[in-house]
Motif scaffolding. Structure first.
Motif, short mmCIF file in Angstrom:
data_model
loop_
_atom_site.label_atom_id
_atom_site.label_comp_id
_atom_site.label_asym_id
_atom_site.label_seq_id
_atom_site.Cartn_x
_atom_site.Cartn_y
_atom_site.Cartn_z
N GLY A 136 0.82 -1.20 0.16
CA GLY A 136 0.12 0.17 -0.08
C GLY A 136 0.91 1.28 -0.06
O GLY A 136 0.41 2.44 -0.30
N ASN A 137 1.97 1.10 0.25
CA ASN A 137 2.94 2.40 0.10
C ASN A 137 4.42 1.80 -0.42
O ASN A 137 4.81 0.82 -0.55
N LEU A 138 5.08 2.85 -0.72
CA LEU A 138 6.66 2.56 -1.29
C LEU A 138 7.52 1.76 -0.22
O LEU A 138 8.14 0.75 -0.66
N LEU A 189 12.58 10.30 -1.06
CA LEU A 189 11.11 10.71 -1.10
C LEU A 189 10.64 10.71 0.14
O LEU A 189 9.69 11.53 0.47
N THR A 190 10.88 9.77 1.02
CA THR A 190 9.91 9.70 2.51
C THR A 190 10.41 10.67 3.16
O THR A 190 9.82 11.26 4.19
N ALA A 196 4.80 7.56 1.10
CA ALA A 196 4.38 7.91 0.01
C ALA A 196 3.34 6.62 -0.24
O ALA A 196 3.47 5.46 -0.65
N ASP A 197 1.98 6.87 -0.02
CA ASP A 197 1.05 5.89 -0.21
C ASP A 197 0.71 5.78 -1.25
O ASP A 197 0.79 6.74 -2.31
N PHE A 198 0.47 4.74 -2.22
CA PHE A 198 -0.35 4.33 -3.41
C PHE A 198 -1.59 4.90 -3.33
O PHE A 198 -2.66 4.31 -2.73
N GLY A 202 -2.18 9.61 -7.53
CA GLY A 202 -0.81 10.11 -7.22
C GLY A 202 -1.00 10.37 -5.64
O GLY A 202 -2.34 10.79 -5.38
N ALA A 203 -0.18 10.32 -4.87
CA ALA A 203 -0.08 10.62 -3.56
C ALA A 203 -0.29 12.30 -3.33
O ALA A 203 0.74 12.83 -4.11
#
Length: 517
Positions: A136-138, A189-190, A196-198, A202-203
């Motif tokens: 569900g996220n990166l 990115l975090t 970053a959630d999918f 886009g987030a």
């Protein structure tokens, strides 16, 4: 928490449990090992099917989350397993093909050593792929993506000879290098935008960050896609894939159609559509360069496939080309193109696994490893040859196969995009596909044995009489043949049923609408 929320976790743990049971089993307990494998594969398929009505029809998004990393401020970054339509699409493909690959692998490896080790890592590979599907996220994606690298190494190196070990080491060097790039991109990115959630479109935090720091956002995008591009076999990061063809046929099928290559390209789809969002990615100017790389990969892979004389290496370079259709579709910046790329995730998997199943059958039953060895195989192994022909026609894009639907949809996407020149790439690629697959099909059905062709004219009457005889049939083992016939049938069915409700194309179009909403 409802029961459906536990299914994603259950699917991951199911495959882990199968591995835990299989690893210690003695070699002699073949029947028990096969039963555990098949029960696990069937259960996985049933659980995935249970998710279809709530997710597709009712709009539910089952989710399981557990705290994983501290993020400051008393909060934590969670490992998240979430089921959305794209996740279910990928998981459904892996569930169906894994059941068939399990049946095939049981027959293929019968009587060989180290089967418990093989099927143990095979099941861990299933667990990693399910985790990738439902991430569900990166951060969650990164964890399962790297796990997949580790558990596929023993599968590539399974035979244990120098050639296999060399190929496995090459794979590991490429995969770990890509993993480092991906890790840097995810961590960066975090730090900049938070976990970053999918999300469809886009987030939001990533979009806000990209608007304020576009240059940094582009660099991070390059790191993410570069890291994922290794497993996706984008040129020039593709060399590990043809080398890995020394692995057993079920592993080749696994690498190309279900797990490793698909995990990479699935990750690219996630980054473009669900992390950055298609609009943000377009505004940053990162889609067109990636589109060009995908186009180069498609043509280069097809050209290299044309040069190969070994069956599996030709199929390997075909994968380099064909998987990039997915990247091509999602970077066109058109809804039809995105649908074409997403549906090709499924279509390419079905067609390519058919071809690898058949290649394994030819090798096991006839000792055929080179294309020239297939002369007359259609009369000796008619069912295997028929399945290979269907898969090859699908790769070329002939109707009514799944490949035709993919290329038609991608063609519509090209015409509807800012890049109509992509249509030329599709046409050239299809011509090259025909150039390297049709000679194989011709060899199967119309080729004569090499020793017959090399006889001199004095033997012409004897040769003529010999050609009138039906060549001796070669046994086509059921456990290997049935999966190949099933996937060949699917290649035709999904092409013929493309306009029906819940077809792969309809689901891909539904996903594409969410991307552009």
């Amino acid at each position: 928490m409802v029961v459906n929320d536990l299914i994603p976790l259950g699917l991951v743990l199911l495959s882990v449990a199968v591995a835990v049971v299989i690893f210690p089993l003695p070699q002699r307990l073949a029947r028990l090992r096969s039963t555990v494998n098949l029960v696990g594969a069937v259960t996985k398929l049933v659980l995935v099917m249970l998710l279809v009505p709530p997710v597709v029809a009712d709009g539910a998004r089952p989710e399981f989350a557990v705290p994983f990393l501290p993020a400051g401020g008393g909060e934590a970054i969670s490992l998240v397993l979430r089921v959305d339509p794209l996740a279910l699409f990928f998981a459904g493909l892996s569930a169906v093909l894994w059941l068939l690959t399990t049946i095939y692998a049981i027959g293929y490896l019968k009587g060989t050593a180290y089967q418990s080790r093989f099927f143990g890592f095979f099941s861990l590979c299933v667990a990693a792929t399910v985790g990738i599907s439902f991430s569900g996220n990166l951060i969650t994606f990164l964890v399962f993506y790297e796990l997949l690298t580790l558990v596929t190494y023993p599968l590539v190196a399974h035979w244990g000879d120098e050639k296999s070990l060399k190929a496995a080491r090459l794979y590991m060097r490429y995969a770990l290098g890509g993993g480092v790039a991906l890790l840097v991109g995810v961590v960066w990115l975090t730090m900049e935008a938070g976990p970053a959630d999918f999300a469809e479109g886009g987030a939001a935090d990533v979009a806000e960050f990209a608007a304020g720091s576009p240059t940094v956002a582009v660099i991070i995008f390059a790191l993410l896609v570069g890291g994922l591009g290794v497993k996706s076999a984008l040129v020039p990061l593709h060399s590990w894939l043809p080398a890995a063809m020394v692995a057993p046929a079920p592993v080749s099928a696994l690498l190309h159609a279900v797990a490793v290559v698909k995990a990479g390209v699935f990750g690219i789809v996630r980054v473009v559509d669900d992390v950055y969002g298609i609009e943000v990615a377009w505004e940053l100017g990162v889609l067109t360069p990636l589109l060009v790389v995908a186009s180069i990969t498609i043509i280069y892979g097809s050209y290299q496939a044309l040069r190969q004389t070994e069956i599996k290496r030709r199929l390997a370079y075909s994968t380099v080309s064909q998987v990039s259709y997915v990247v091509l579709g999602v970077t066109m910046f058109s809804m039809a193109g995105t649908a074409g790329g997403v549906v090709h995730l499924v279509h390419q998997g079905i067609m390519k696994i058919t071809l690898f199943f058949c290649a394994g059958l030819f090798a096991e039953s006839m000792g055929a490893h080179k294309i020239s060895d297939l002369r007359g195989a259609g009369r000796r192994m008619p069912w295997t040859s028929a399945a290979f022909t269907v898969g090859a026609f699908g790769m070329i894009g002939l109707p009514p196969t799944a490949g035709f639907i993919s290329k038609w949809q991608l063609g519509l996407g090209a015409l509807d995009s800012p890049h109509p020149w992509v249509l030329v790439v599709l046409v050239v690629s299809s011509l090259l596909n025909a150039a390297y697959f049709l000679p194989v099909v011709y060899n199967l059905w119309f080729g004569e044995k090499k020793n017959e062709q090399e006889n001199d004219d004095a033997d012409a009457p004897a040769i003529a009489h010999e050609r009138e005889q039906v060549p001796e049939r070669v046994h086509e083992p059921g456990p290997l043949l049935v999966p190949a016939l099933c996937t060949a049938g699917f290649t035709l069915i999904v092409g013929l049923a493309a306009s029906l409700p819940f077809s792969p194309l309809e689901i891909a179009q539904f996903i594409a609408e969410g991307v552009f909403s």
